[in-house]
Design a protein around this motif. Structure first.
Motif, PDB file in Angstrom:
ATOM      1  N   VAL A 112       0.869  -1.172   0.000  1.00 52.42           N
ATOM      2  CA  VAL A 112       0.000   0.000   0.000  1.00 52.42           C
ATOM      3  C   VAL A 112       0.907   1.223   0.000  1.00 52.42           C
ATOM      4  N   SER A 113       0.692   2.121  -0.957  1.00 54.67           N
ATOM      5  CA  SER A 113       1.481   3.351  -0.984  1.00 54.67           C
ATOM      6  C   SER A 113       0.573   4.527  -1.286  1.00 54.67           C
ATOM      7  N   ALA A 114       1.007   5.709  -0.853  1.00 58.09           N
ATOM      8  CA  ALA A 114       0.231   6.927  -1.069  1.00 58.09           C
ATOM      9  C   ALA A 114       1.105   7.963  -1.746  1.00 58.09           C
ATOM     10  N   ASP A 115       0.554   8.685  -2.706  1.00 56.27           N
ATOM     11  CA  ASP A 115       1.241   9.778  -3.388  1.00 56.27           C
ATOM     12  C   ASP A 115       0.412  11.038  -3.205  1.00 56.27           C
ATOM     13  N   GLN A 116       1.090  12.158  -2.930  1.00 53.22           N
ATOM     14  CA  GLN A 116       0.403  13.434  -2.773  1.00 53.22           C
ATOM     15  C   GLN A 116       1.222  14.547  -3.405  1.00 53.22           C
ATOM     16  N   THR A 117       0.546  15.408  -4.157  1.00 53.99           N
ATOM     17  CA  THR A 117       1.184  16.628  -4.633  1.00 53.99           C
ATOM     18  C   THR A 117       1.100  17.641  -3.495  1.00 53.99           C
ATOM     19  N   LEU A 118       1.752  18.777  -3.665  1.00 56.67           N
ATOM     20  CA  LEU A 118       1.701  19.816  -2.637  1.00 56.67           C
ATOM     21  C   LEU A 118       0.267  20.283  -2.412  1.00 56.67           C
ATOM     22  N   PHE A 119      -0.467  20.488  -3.501  1.00 56.59           N
ATOM     23  CA  PHE A 119      -1.864  20.914  -3.396  1.00 56.59           C
ATOM     24  C   PHE A 119      -2.704  19.857  -2.684  1.00 56.59           C
ATOM     25  N   GLU A 120      -2.478  18.587  -3.014  1.00 55.58           N
ATOM     26  CA  GLU A 120      -3.222  17.509  -2.356  1.00 55.58           C
ATOM     27  C   GLU A 120      -2.871  17.429  -0.872  1.00 55.58           C
ATOM     28  N   ARG A 121      -1.619  17.689  -0.526  1.00 55.57           N
ATOM     29  CA  ARG A 121      -1.236  17.689   0.886  1.00 55.57           C
ATOM     30  C   ARG A 121      -1.982  18.773   1.647  1.00 55.57           C
TER      31      ARG A 121
END
Length: 174
Positions: A112-121
């Motif tokens: 399980v992994s998560a990715d976030q852009t700055l805006f999503e963070r």
């Protein structure tokens, strides 16, 4: 939402049920506002001429069509996309008229992994990648709200599923 209680297996507990993040509705909401303002202005500011009533009806019909395609349909797609995390599985349900569901058993989840852009963070959303030993192997879930909480709950559910999985007994030594 997504998975009714009567569809849960015996001993299966619902951990979390959610839709994609609300940010998916920003563009449809802006389209709603622009279409309403533009069509209202066109209807009320239209000069009087011989066929002005037909022209106003045409503007209203076009506005309803655009509202349906750019606002109502995306809202229905968002509302009818649901994710349900239970103690035994992750269920992904999609579709407005045609429904499709996919279940990923917790015992089959590998990574399980998560990715976030700055805006999503800043919004607390992100993309969740789940790799399993199933037929499809890899599922990418975009715009998951509270991504870190969902990821932590998914890890806990996987760990608990591993703990509950029956082990094959070793043969007795002579």
């Amino acid at each position: 939402m997504g998975l009714p209680d009567h569809h849960l297996a015996e001993g299966e507990l619902r951990i979390r049920a959610f839709h994609p993040h609300w940010k998916r509705l920003v563009v449809p909401f802006l389209a709603l506002l622009v279409i309403i303002v533009a069509s209202s202005a066109a209807i009320f500011l239209m000069p009087a001429f011989e066929y002005d009533s037909y022209a106003r009806i045409a503007v209203a019909v076009i506005a309803v069509g655009l509202l349906t395609v750019w606002s109502f349909v995306p809202y229905l797609q968002w509302k009818n996309t649901s994710y349900v995390l239970t103690s035994h599985r992750l269920t992904i349900s999609l579709g407005v008229l045609n429904k499709s569901s996919e279940d990923i058993p917790m015992s089959k989840v590998n990574t399980v992994s998560a990715d976030q852009t700055l805006f999503e963070r800043m919004l607390g959303s992100g993309t969740l990648n789940v790799e399993s030993a199933g037929e499809q192997g890899h599922v990418t879930l975009r715009d998951i709200p509270n991504i870190q909480d969902v990821r932590a709950e998914l890890f806990r559910a996987v760990d608990e599923a591993d703990d509950e999985e029956p082990r094959t007994p070793r043969p007795a030594e002579p």
